[in-house]
Design a protein around this motif. Structure first.
Motif, short mmCIF file in Angstrom:
data_model
loop_
_atom_site.label_atom_id
_atom_site.label_comp_id
_atom_site.label_asym_id
_atom_site.label_seq_id
_atom_site.Cartn_x
_atom_site.Cartn_y
_atom_site.Cartn_z
N GLY A 131 -36.61 -25.54 38.30
CA GLY A 131 -36.80 -27.04 38.19
C GLY A 131 -38.42 -27.25 37.93
O GLY A 131 -38.77 -28.10 37.25
N LEU A 132 -39.18 -26.62 38.89
CA LEU A 132 -40.73 -26.81 38.79
C LEU A 132 -41.28 -26.56 37.49
O LEU A 132 -41.97 -27.02 36.93
CB LEU A 132 -41.06 -25.72 39.83
CG LEU A 132 -40.97 -26.24 41.27
CD1 LEU A 132 -41.78 -25.32 42.40
CD2 LEU A 132 -41.59 -27.81 41.52
N LEU A 133 -40.51 -25.41 36.76
CA LEU A 133 -40.91 -25.06 35.52
C LEU A 133 -40.54 -26.26 34.64
O LEU A 133 -41.65 -26.69 33.76
CB LEU A 133 -40.28 -23.73 35.03
CG LEU A 133 -40.73 -23.32 33.61
CD1 LEU A 133 -42.13 -23.12 33.28
CD2 LEU A 133 -39.85 -22.25 33.02
N ALA A 134 -39.48 -26.86 34.70
CA ALA A 134 -39.00 -27.98 33.66
C ALA A 134 -39.94 -29.05 34.03
O ALA A 134 -40.36 -29.80 32.93
CB ALA A 134 -37.60 -28.32 34.15
N THR A 135 -40.47 -29.21 35.12
CA THR A 135 -41.41 -30.37 35.49
C THR A 135 -42.45 -30.16 34.76
O THR A 135 -43.12 -31.11 34.26
CB THR A 135 -41.58 -30.61 37.06
OG1 THR A 135 -40.04 -30.71 37.76
CG2 THR A 135 -42.33 -31.50 37.53
N ALA A 136 -43.29 -28.97 34.95
CA ALA A 136 -44.58 -28.90 34.39
C ALA A 136 -44.34 -28.96 32.91
O ALA A 136 -45.14 -29.57 32.29
CB ALA A 136 -45.03 -27.39 34.86
N VAL A 137 -43.33 -28.60 32.25
CA VAL A 137 -43.24 -28.78 30.70
C VAL A 137 -42.91 -30.25 30.46
O VAL A 137 -43.62 -30.89 29.52
CB VAL A 137 -41.92 -27.96 30.25
CG1 VAL A 137 -41.44 -28.58 28.99
CG2 VAL A 137 -41.95 -26.38 30.28
N ARG A 138 -42.29 -30.96 31.26
CA ARG A 138 -41.83 -32.41 31.02
C ARG A 138 -43.30 -33.09 31.01
O ARG A 138 -43.75 -34.08 30.41
CB ARG A 138 -40.73 -32.99 31.89
CG ARG A 138 -39.44 -32.55 31.39
CD ARG A 138 -38.51 -33.35 32.15
NE ARG A 138 -38.78 -33.29 33.58
CZ ARG A 138 -38.17 -32.67 34.52
NH1 ARG A 138 -37.57 -31.61 34.22
NH2 ARG A 138 -38.26 -32.75 35.81
N PHE A 139 -44.25 -32.78 32.34
CA PHE A 139 -45.35 -33.54 32.21
C PHE A 139 -46.33 -33.52 31.18
O PHE A 139 -46.74 -34.36 30.48
CB PHE A 139 -46.22 -33.21 33.66
CG PHE A 139 -47.53 -33.79 33.72
CD1 PHE A 139 -47.48 -35.13 34.36
CD2 PHE A 139 -48.44 -33.33 33.53
CE1 PHE A 139 -48.54 -35.73 34.43
CE2 PHE A 139 -49.97 -34.03 33.60
CZ PHE A 139 -49.76 -35.38 34.13
N VAL A 140 -46.67 -31.99 30.69
CA VAL A 140 -47.38 -32.13 29.39
C VAL A 140 -46.77 -32.40 28.41
O VAL A 140 -47.65 -33.23 27.68
CB VAL A 140 -47.45 -30.41 29.22
CG1 VAL A 140 -48.01 -30.26 27.94
CG2 VAL A 140 -48.22 -30.04 30.43
N LEU A 141 -45.68 -32.62 28.16
CA LEU A 141 -44.96 -33.34 26.87
C LEU A 141 -45.08 -34.91 27.09
O LEU A 141 -45.09 -35.58 26.21
CB LEU A 141 -43.36 -32.72 26.78
CG LEU A 141 -43.34 -31.49 26.16
CD1 LEU A 141 -41.86 -31.25 26.05
CD2 LEU A 141 -44.00 -31.31 24.74
N MET A 142 -44.73 -35.25 28.17
CA MET A 142 -44.68 -36.96 28.31
C MET A 142 -46.10 -37.36 28.19
O MET A 142 -46.39 -38.48 27.42
CB MET A 142 -44.28 -37.23 29.63
CG MET A 142 -42.73 -37.01 29.61
SD MET A 142 -41.89 -37.96 30.96
CE MET A 142 -42.07 -36.74 32.47
N ARG A 143 -47.21 -36.75 28.73
CA ARG A 143 -48.49 -37.07 28.74
C ARG A 143 -49.26 -36.78 27.22
O ARG A 143 -50.02 -37.96 26.70
CB ARG A 143 -49.50 -36.31 29.54
CG ARG A 143 -50.78 -36.69 29.58
CD ARG A 143 -51.73 -35.94 30.69
NE ARG A 143 -53.07 -35.94 30.56
CZ ARG A 143 -53.94 -36.90 30.83
NH1 ARG A 143 -53.35 -37.98 31.46
NH2 ARG A 143 -55.16 -36.92 30.56
N ALA A 144 -48.92 -35.89 26.65
CA ALA A 144 -49.37 -35.50 25.23
C ALA A 144 -48.68 -36.17 24.13
O ALA A 144 -49.34 -36.37 23.06
CB ALA A 144 -49.78 -34.00 24.98
N TRP A 145 -47.32 -36.47 24.29
CA TRP A 145 -46.47 -36.79 23.11
C TRP A 145 -45.80 -38.21 23.38
O TRP A 145 -46.08 -39.11 22.69
CB TRP A 145 -45.68 -35.71 22.88
CG TRP A 145 -44.80 -36.00 21.63
CD1 TRP A 145 -44.92 -36.58 20.54
CD2 TRP A 145 -43.40 -35.84 21.74
NE1 TRP A 145 -43.76 -36.70 19.81
CE2 TRP A 145 -42.76 -36.22 20.35
CE3 TRP A 145 -42.33 -35.48 22.87
CZ2 TRP A 145 -41.36 -36.36 20.13
CZ3 TRP A 145 -41.02 -35.29 22.38
CH2 TRP A 145 -40.59 -35.60 21.04
#
Length: 164
Positions: free
Chosen positions: A141-155
């Motif tokens: 879940g931590l990996l999913a969290t990092a992926v989501r943060f990057v995508l939410m902030r950048a896109w």
């Protein structure tokens, strides 16, 4: 009579020399808005992670780990979107529909990364049960969290460019 130009006085306050722009990780660490977003995202994420861990543990009594992982993520997804939209990214610039759609795509990409890591961890540990099983789900879940943060902030919640 010839015109004699008088030399101009130097300005009293010369502009300060530009500081070199921070690069790499330093650029983000100096950005107060980025730090605020990370802290807000983390607080919301901790609450959703606690809810996820409880749900996953309950669901694992009656279903496979991947189904429990998906259902627990889905159950915590709505509140996570609403809180991050309002507090973390202040996503009032875009339409709710486009942001929700982008969030869903980001969540699915995060879910894919989480599922792949969960599969690898469970296989490496000979498919444990109980607390170790839940720990594997939290790590993935931590990996999913990092992926989501990057995508939410950048896109998904990307802020419009500021006019200079």
């Amino acid at each position: 009579m010839p015109v004699v130009e008088k030399p101009q006085d130097p300005p009293l306050l010369a502009p300060a020399p530009a500081e070199p722009r921070a690069r790499g990780l330093d650029r983000y660490l100096q950005d107060t808005e980025f730090r605020r977003q990370v802290i807000s995202f983390a607080v919301i994420g901790v609450g959703c992670t606690i809810a996820f861990a409880i749900l996953y543990s309950i669901l694992r009594h009656s279903m496979a780990p991947f189904a429990a992982n998906g259902l627990a993520l889905l159950a915590t997804m709505g509140i996570n979107f609403a809180l991050n939209r309002a507090h973390t990214f202040r996503g009032h610039e875009g339409t709710l529909r486009s942001q929700a759609g982008g969030y869903l795509v980001a969540y699915l990409i995060g879910y894919g990364a989480s599922t792949a890591l969960l599969y690898a961890l469970l296989a490496a540990m000979n498919h444990p049960h109980g607390m170790l099983d839940t720990l594997c789900a939290l790590v993935s879940g931590l990996l999913a969290t990092a992926v989501r943060f990057v995508l939410m902030r950048a896109w998904v919640f990307k802020q419009p460019a500021q006019a200079a």
